[in-house]
Design a protein around this motif. Structure first.
Motif, PDB file in Angstrom:
ATOM      1  N   ASN A 181       0.841  -1.168   0.000  1.00  0.00           N
ATOM      2  CA  ASN A 181       0.000   0.000   0.000  1.00  0.00           C
ATOM      3  C   ASN A 181       0.882   1.225   0.000  1.00  0.00           C
ATOM      4  O   ASN A 181       2.035   1.176   0.348  1.00  0.00           O
ATOM      5  CB  ASN A 181      -0.873  -0.035   1.240  1.00  0.00           C
ATOM      6  N   CYS A 234     -10.204  -2.053  -1.344  1.00  0.00           N
ATOM      7  CA  CYS A 234     -10.666  -1.713   0.010  1.00  0.00           C
ATOM      8  C   CYS A 234     -12.142  -1.335   0.022  1.00  0.00           C
ATOM      9  O   CYS A 234     -12.755  -1.310   1.080  1.00  0.00           O
ATOM     10  CB  CYS A 234      -9.810  -0.615   0.629  1.00  0.00           C
ATOM     11  N   CYS A 235     -12.713  -1.091  -1.137  1.00  0.00           N
ATOM     12  CA  CYS A 235     -14.129  -0.707  -1.158  1.00  0.00           C
ATOM     13  C   CYS A 235     -14.861  -1.374  -2.329  1.00  0.00           C
ATOM     14  O   CYS A 235     -15.465  -2.419  -2.140  1.00  0.00           O
ATOM     15  CB  CYS A 235     -14.280   0.818  -1.198  1.00  0.00           C
ATOM     16  N   SER A 263     -14.007  -5.130  -2.807  1.00  0.00           N
ATOM     17  CA  SER A 263     -13.746  -5.926  -1.599  1.00  0.00           C
ATOM     18  C   SER A 263     -14.343  -7.329  -1.691  1.00  0.00           C
ATOM     19  O   SER A 263     -13.711  -8.300  -1.264  1.00  0.00           O
ATOM     20  CB  SER A 263     -14.234  -5.207  -0.348  1.00  0.00           C
ATOM     21  N   THR A 318      -1.999  -3.361  -3.147  1.00  0.00           N
ATOM     22  CA  THR A 318      -3.156  -2.531  -3.440  1.00  0.00           C
ATOM     23  C   THR A 318      -2.785  -1.368  -4.345  1.00  0.00           C
ATOM     24  O   THR A 318      -1.616  -1.087  -4.568  1.00  0.00           O
ATOM     25  CB  THR A 318      -3.759  -1.967  -2.135  1.00  0.00           C
ATOM     26  N   ALA A 347      -5.760   2.747  -1.921  1.00  0.00           N
ATOM     27  CA  ALA A 347      -6.407   1.856  -0.957  1.00  0.00           C
ATOM     28  C   ALA A 347      -6.088   2.232   0.483  1.00  0.00           C
ATOM     29  O   ALA A 347      -5.014   2.729   0.799  1.00  0.00           O
ATOM     30  CB  ALA A 347      -5.974   0.420  -1.213  1.00  0.00           C
ATOM     31  N   ASP A 388      -9.201  -1.028   5.777  1.00  0.00           N
ATOM     32  CA  ASP A 388     -10.357  -1.518   5.025  1.00  0.00           C
ATOM     33  C   ASP A 388      -9.996  -2.740   4.183  1.00  0.00           C
ATOM     34  O   ASP A 388     -10.820  -3.634   3.998  1.00  0.00           O
ATOM     35  CB  ASP A 388     -10.925  -0.408   4.137  1.00  0.00           C
ATOM     36  N   THR A 389      -8.773  -2.788   3.688  1.00  0.00           N
ATOM     37  CA  THR A 389      -8.315  -3.946   2.917  1.00  0.00           C
ATOM     38  C   THR A 389      -8.141  -5.159   3.832  1.00  0.00           C
ATOM     39  O   THR A 389      -8.546  -6.275   3.501  1.00  0.00           O
ATOM     40  CB  THR A 389      -6.998  -3.624   2.187  1.00  0.00           C
ATOM     41  N   SER A 447      -0.365  -4.968   7.562  1.00  0.00           N
ATOM     42  CA  SER A 447      -0.414  -3.921   6.553  1.00  0.00           C
ATOM     43  C   SER A 447       0.942  -3.240   6.465  1.00  0.00           C
ATOM     44  O   SER A 447       1.383  -2.606   7.431  1.00  0.00           O
ATOM     45  CB  SER A 447      -1.485  -2.893   6.919  1.00  0.00           C
TER      46      SER A 447
END
Length: 172
Positions: A1, A59-60, A63, A86, A90, A94-95, A113
């Motif tokens: 990320n 992440c959204c 997903s 990602t 991202a 959330d991921t 992460s």
């Protein structure tokens, strides 16, 4: 990320090589937000261990696709580790939520992460928006790349800027 171009692909190549040398099977899911995806050509090392998800952010919008992809990778290859690379947009937390959802939570033991941050980008003050701040503050691990492109004084400023976005117990 982390924002682009900070060095995601290079980090993945090095991680995958180290894992392979240690006998670990690694699967990679790459989230390509833009039109041109080059990670597949660079990262796909064997059949079934690389999947590219395009057309949105994992992440959204994607997903549920990520969840299905993670489970399919597990059922097909049973990798020792899965890396989700990602898009630069991202949000880490959330991921990671996808690793705590059924059915993935049954086999995913740890979820971490890592956010790659370009020292050159931070030193220049480029793209330091709310998304960047969210990414840095949600990271379990910050990987500072491109330190060779900044001098010692700039590197100190970069560390100070990043530290200001982190909880006090997270020391750089």
């Amino acid at each position: 990320n982390g924002p682009l171009p900070s060095g995601h692909t290079l980090l993945l190549l090095r991680t995958d090589l180290r894992a392979a040398l240690s006998g670990f099977r690694t699967a990679v899911v790459s989230n390509e937000f833009g039109e041109l995806g080059i990670d597949e050509a660079l990262l796909a090392s064997s059949e079934g261990d690389f999947v590219e998800l395009a057309g949105g952010c994992v992440c959204c919008r994607l997903s549920d696709d990520l969840l299905r992809t993670l489970q399919a990778l597990w059922e097909r290859a049973e990798p020792d580790r899965v890396i989700v690379e990602t898009s630069g947009l991202a949000l880490p937390y959330d991921t990671l939520l996808n690793f705590w959802r059924d059915p993935v939570q049954a086999w995913a033991v740890d979820a971490v992460s890592a956010v790659v941050v370009s020292a050159e980008q931070v030193a220049a003050g480029r793209e330091l928006d709310a998304t960047f701040e969210d990414q840095v503050s949600a990271a379990d691990l910050l990987v500072l790349s491109k330190l060779d492109l900044v001098n010692a004084s700039q590197a100190r400023v970069v560390r100070e800027r990043l530290q200001a976005q982190l909880p006090p117990e997270f020391a750089l």
